[in-house]
Design a protein around this motif. Structure first.
Motif, PDB file in Angstrom:
ATOM      1  N   LYS A  83      20.690 -12.386  -0.546  1.00  0.00           N
ATOM      2  CA  LYS A  83      20.067 -11.795   0.638  1.00  0.00           C
ATOM      3  C   LYS A  83      20.733 -12.309   1.920  1.00  0.00           C
ATOM      4  N   TYR A  94      25.354  -9.580   0.068  1.00  0.00           N
ATOM      5  CA  TYR A  94      26.198  -8.996  -0.980  1.00  0.00           C
ATOM      6  C   TYR A  94      25.547  -7.748  -1.553  1.00  0.00           C
ATOM      7  N   LYS A  95      26.378  -6.742  -1.820  1.00  0.00           N
ATOM      8  CA  LYS A  95      25.827  -5.503  -2.344  1.00  0.00           C
ATOM      9  C   LYS A  95      26.447  -5.066  -3.671  1.00  0.00           C
ATOM     10  N   THR A  96      27.441  -5.805  -4.176  1.00  0.00           N
ATOM     11  CA  THR A  96      27.971  -5.447  -5.492  1.00  0.00           C
ATOM     12  C   THR A  96      27.975  -6.681  -6.392  1.00  0.00           C
ATOM     13  N   ILE A 136      20.068  -7.097  -6.592  1.00  0.00           N
ATOM     14  CA  ILE A 136      20.671  -6.238  -5.571  1.00  0.00           C
ATOM     15  C   ILE A 136      19.787  -5.011  -5.324  1.00  0.00           C
ATOM     16  N   TRP A 182      18.036  -4.138  -1.674  1.00  0.00           N
ATOM     17  CA  TRP A 182      18.528  -3.062  -0.806  1.00  0.00           C
ATOM     18  C   TRP A 182      18.058  -1.677  -1.232  1.00  0.00           C
ATOM     19  N   GLU A 191      19.381   0.538  -3.054  1.00  0.00           N
ATOM     20  CA  GLU A 191      20.415   1.571  -2.990  1.00  0.00           C
ATOM     21  C   GLU A 191      20.604   2.190  -4.364  1.00  0.00           C
ATOM     22  N   LYS A 243      28.964   2.083  -5.892  1.00  0.00           N
ATOM     23  CA  LYS A 243      29.671   0.849  -5.521  1.00  0.00           C
ATOM     24  C   LYS A 243      30.083   0.025  -6.736  1.00  0.00           C
TER      25      LYS A 243
END
Lengths: 116, 835
Positions: free
Chosen positions: B500, B504-506, B531, B535, B537, B542
């Motif tokens: 958080k 980081y998103k991947t 993740i 987020w 998503e 990604k």
């Protein structure tokens, strides 16, 4: 005496057909072959698609990764998480299974599987 | 030349003998031939009553016929031995097979003892020993309503349970003595057990002597010596057992006055080439009618035959069992009393609990005792008795459990000596188990079962084995930190905060910066879940698709033959006729098996991976969205119809359930989340078994949390009462955010709360009183997640690149997996059975 082995290379698919750090299955000479694009390491592997534990055509849908100090590449069957070495085909989760592995060659964006 | 061993009888003990001999006969010096009287290989007679509770013959079978073949055992069934020629050393079977032997092992077991009451031959009178007996009872029970059992001992009460399971309206237990289970428990314990069983629907008659079974060819009533009469249309006689010694008797072997083949400490009969084991053997002047001593006898004879030395010593007859849901146990010397011992008794008649321990006059040792209604302390008490452990100053703590003190129950396991027998069925000591844990690093229950066999018999010692594993590992300093796996030196909570803060998103970003190696099937889905929770998503973008478990990767649940199941969201269980028709049309078109799920929606099974996008295209166009049945996320919010239709309803449960389901749909969490809303206190939606459940009151809602169906059912606990809808959602928001941030991977809310210091009171202070000061942050974070929600399947349907991934063969996208096989079932199909 020299043992002569003839390997025939079969075109399986294009490199972009196999997702990065994952696998997909190709039908070659009537056999279901799981092909893995180990993009993190720039390596390619191929094994039989059949998980010997419950006879399910599923290994290509498994998660890949590595284990141990030598970072042995492996795949985990999505059904019951039996894991197999992508190099030797040995079962790494304590059973006696061994799965078939195939040599892989990548040329001009195309993936070839070697069969005897 | 191989030596020939003939085993007469294929029951539990006869089977165990074969298993043990094969394990010991490494040089393969012996040939084994088994003759059995029944038509099927040995099965678990101890758990016979579970046959009526749904277990199949296969479930109860000790080992299938193929096991005998694989081990070169010649198994001959439906053919009992009728004659032994001791001079020629041969046996002859009913069908005339004559077989020579070097050693003969009699394992003929016992039959039911049927007292000579006039009328026992009538239809509707049964004994309770074999699966055939059970099948006969089952048939007869279809037209019976009133049943009785003669015999109030262990087996009689088991038979009474069977009659209850068979659906009889009235079940009577007739006992000649003045109390139940006279051999195991004392007078006071019997009284408590009787009261408890009566509340469970049994009618118990003591001091009753059955004089005659009345009826014209078929049982109609029982006539007692005291002149009373009881109308019944079914009777089970379970008045004791009778050793099956008839063949031995004819062959001239010594038998006891009241039956049983006489054996010495080596279990040899009066003919040294013939052994007897199990319930047909009379050892130390008694018949051992339990399975554990039978197994020990099998061990002794197998050892002896391969040339080892072992004797059968007087065996501890302690038992613990569950009778119709009531725990009953007796251990050590259960009946010893003043002046030979001091007894301590605890009785809570309202709860149906009775406990008694007998301790030596000097107060040092535990001698034995009785437990009725709650036998949780049985294992520890038994161990203390057997190992002559010096008692603590307040020995009643042993029987009642530590009350408020700091001593945990598990520390007791570590205090036991190494030779303490943990699993008495398989004779496994504490030392043997600890050796595997410490030296061979076997740290799972399954692993211990595999290498020591502990816990594979009656299963009663499994909790102790688990405690041993945990406590031994703790003492070794293993797993002090609950790190994710070999690739991440963090706990899930630490990783959650780091991901958080760093944004980081991947998965690869997380692994490159916080981990090592290439990841694995443990950390990939765990990080993917973090993740997604952070987020919200699209999980397939990604490069995150291949770190999802197969179900998340293909947005469907993988089933037995490699096909997938499709579950559209049906919020609150409310669905229009138009949508029902669409589901039916889709199922017909793609040949799918349809079933209503436990969560009030419709599951469509048997979809080929390549059909998934087309199926979903049709569903999405009809207004459906993903049901996330594949994800560790919110599943359903079940509801009852509530005040809109129901005459009892006090709030509109369906509307609120829809609102709750639509708020939290798609929310990724450490494990799946289930919820329900009930419209009144009758609780038809079963909200108290859910991760969060809401029950309507006159003034608003009661909110319950951390309930669970699943493997270990648990009632939800009350978090807040009489709150309005807005407050209810706010509390759920905070509860869910707290759970998502702090729970270990794959931990449901119930075990999460169990491990939380301070339990429900602490949870209340966090959610309601906001002691952590996180309330507003969590409210805002939840609102962001709710706004970010999109239907994953709609995104796939609309994205040609994502759709391309849904094929079985990359080089032949139209070809379906030929290995995905189906079998017809009723009017639909099911997945082919796997091997």
């Amino acid at each position: 005496m020299v043992l002569e082995q003839t390997i025939t290379w079969h075109l399986a698919c294009n490199t972009e057909d196999i997702p990065a750090d994952g696998g997909a299955c190709a039908l070659i000479e009537g056999e279901q072959v799981a092909i893995y694009n180990f993009a993190r390491r720039g390596e390619w592997y191929a094994t039989q698609n059949l998980c010997p534990h419950r006879q399910q055509m599923a290994l290509s849908r498994g998660m890949i990764g590595s284990t141990g100090a030598e970072a042995e590449p492996k795949v985990a069957c999505p059904f019951h998480k039996k894991t197999f070495s992508l190099k030797s085909g040995e079962c790494l989760s304590g059973d006696d299974y061994v799965i078939k592995t195939y040599p892989v060659k990548v040329e001009n964006g195309q993936v070839f599987i070697g069969m005897e | 030349m191989k030596k020939k061993i003939v085993v007469v009888g294929n029951g539990m003990v006869g089977y165990k003998f074969c298993e043990k001999l094969i394990a010991k006969d490494i040089a393969k010096n012996f040939e084994i031939i088994v003759f059995g009287e029944e038509i099927r290989p040995a099965y678990d007679r101890v758990h016979l009553s579970e046959y009526f509770a749904g277990k199949t013959v296969e479930d109860l079978t000790m080992a299938p016929s193929s096991w005998y073949a694989e081990n070169n055992i010649n198994l001959i069934l439906s053919d009992p031995i009728v004659d032994i020629d001791r001079d020629a050393k041969t046996v002859r079977s009913h069908h005339g097979i004559v077989e020579g032997y070097d050693y003969l092992v009699m394992a003929t077991g016992s039959g039911a003892f049927v007292p000579p009451i006039p009328g026992v031959e009538k239809d509707g009178v049964f004994v309770y020993r074999t699966i055939e007996d059970l099948d006969l009872m089952q048939n007869h029970a279809k037209k019976a309503t009133k049943g009785a059992v003669i015999g109030g001992g262990l087996l009689g009460l088991e038979a009474a349970k069977a009659l209850l399971d068979l659906g009889l309206k009235e079940v009577h237990v007739i006992e000649f003595a003045s109390r139940l289970m006279p051999r195991q428990i004392d007078e006071a314990g019997s009284r408590v057990l009787q009261t408890k069983l009566e509340t469970l629907g049994l009618q118990i008659h003591l001091n009753k002597n059955t004089q005659e079974i009345v009826g014209d060819g078929i049982i109609e009533a029982m006539q007692f010596a005291d002149g009373s009469r009881l109308d019944v249309d079914m009777l089970v006689i379970s008045a004791g057992i009778k050793p099956r010694d008839e063949v031995a008797r004819v062959a001239g072997l010594e038998v006891g006055i009241r039956g049983g083949i006489v054996v010495d400490n080596a279990l040899q009969t009066s003919d040294p080439n013939i052994f007897a084991i199990g319930e047909c053997a009379l050892a130390h002047h008694m018949i051992y009618g339990l399975v554990a001593p039978g197994y020990e006898m099998a061990e002794v004879v197998a050892t002896k035959i391969v040339g080892g030395e072992k004797e059968f010593m007087p065996f501890d007859m302690s038992t613990k069992l569950k009778l119709i849901g009531v725990d009953v146990a007796s251990f050590g010397d259960a009946f010893i009393e003043e002046p030979n011992a001091q007894t301590i008794v605890f009785e809570n008649s309202a709860k149906g609990i009775y406990k008694r321990i007998n301790i030596s006059n000097d107060g040092k040792y535990l001698l034995g005792g009785v437990l009725v209604g709650d036998a949780e302390q049985y294992n520890m008490l038994l161990q203390n008795t057997k190992n002559k452990t010096i008692l603590p100053p307040d020995p009643e703590d042993l029987m009642l459990g530590a009350r408020g003190g700091s001593e945990g129950g598990a520390s007791g396991v570590m205090a036991l000596p190494d030779e303490a027998l943990i699993c008495s069925c398989e004779a496994v000591t504490k030392g043997a188990i600890c050796h595997e844990i410490v030296e061979n690093k076997v740290t799972t229950l399954d692993g211990i079962k595999k290498c020591t066999k502990a816990g594979t018999g009656c299963g009663g010692c499994v909790p102790m084995v688990k405690d041993l594993i945990n406590e031994t590992m703790k003492s070794q300093g293993v797993f002090v930190r609950n790190i994710l796996c070999e690739h991440f030196d963090y706990t899930r909570q630490e990783l959650f905060d780091l991901v958080k803060i760093k944004g980081y998103k991947t998965y690869n970003e997380v692994l490159d910066n916080l981990g090592k190696g290439d990841g694995c099937e443990v950390c990939k889905p765990a990080v993917a879940s973090i993740i997604a929770s952070l987020w919200n998503e699209m999980i397939l973008e990604k490069g995150n698709a291949t770190v999802q478990d197969s179900n998340d990767r293909f947005l469907a649940n993988i089933q037995k033959n490699g096909t997938y199941s499709v579950v559209p969201r049906i919020p609150g269980g409310e669905i229009t006729p138009e949508k029902l028709i669409v589901i039916g049309q889709v199922a017909l078109k793609y040949n799918l098996y349809t079933k209503i799920t436990g969560g009030q929606r419709i599951d469509l099974f048997g979809a080929h991976v390549s059909d998934l996008p087309e199926i979903w295209e049709e569903l999405v166009n009809a207004g459906f969205e993903s049901g996330h049945a594949y994800g560790k996320s919110l599943r359903t919010v079940k509801s009852c119809v509530g005040s809109t239709w129901c005459r009892f309803g006090v709030q509109d449960a369906v509307s609120f359930a829809i609102e709750v389901e639509e708020r939290y749909r798609g929310l990724r969490s450490p494990h799946k989340l289930k919820s329900a809303v009930s419209g009144c206190t009758r609780e038809c939606a079963e909200a108290q078994s859910k991760d969060f459940g809401i029950i309507a009151t006159e003034k608003g809602w009661n909110l319950y949390v951390c309930g669970n169906g699943g493997v270990k059912p648990r009632h939800a606990e009350l978090l807040a009462t009489d709150i309005d809808s807005e407050t209810c959602l706010k509390y759920i928001d905070r509860f869910l955010m707290f759970y998502i941030k702090t729970a270990e991977p794959l931990t449901r809310t119930a075990p999460w709360l169990d491990k939380m210091e301070g339990g429900i009171n602490y949870l209340k202070s966090v959610v309601i009183d906001d002691v952590l000061g996180m309330g507003e942050t969590w409210d805002a974070e939840m609102n962001l997640l709710v706004e970010a929600y999109k239907c994953e399947w709609k995104e796939v349907v609309d994205n040609p690149e994502l759709r391309k991934r849904f094929t079985h063969f990359v080089n032949a996208p139209k070809v379906k997996d030929p290995n995905a096989k189906f079998e017809p079932m009723r009017e639909m199909v099911k997945a082919a059975e796997w091997k």
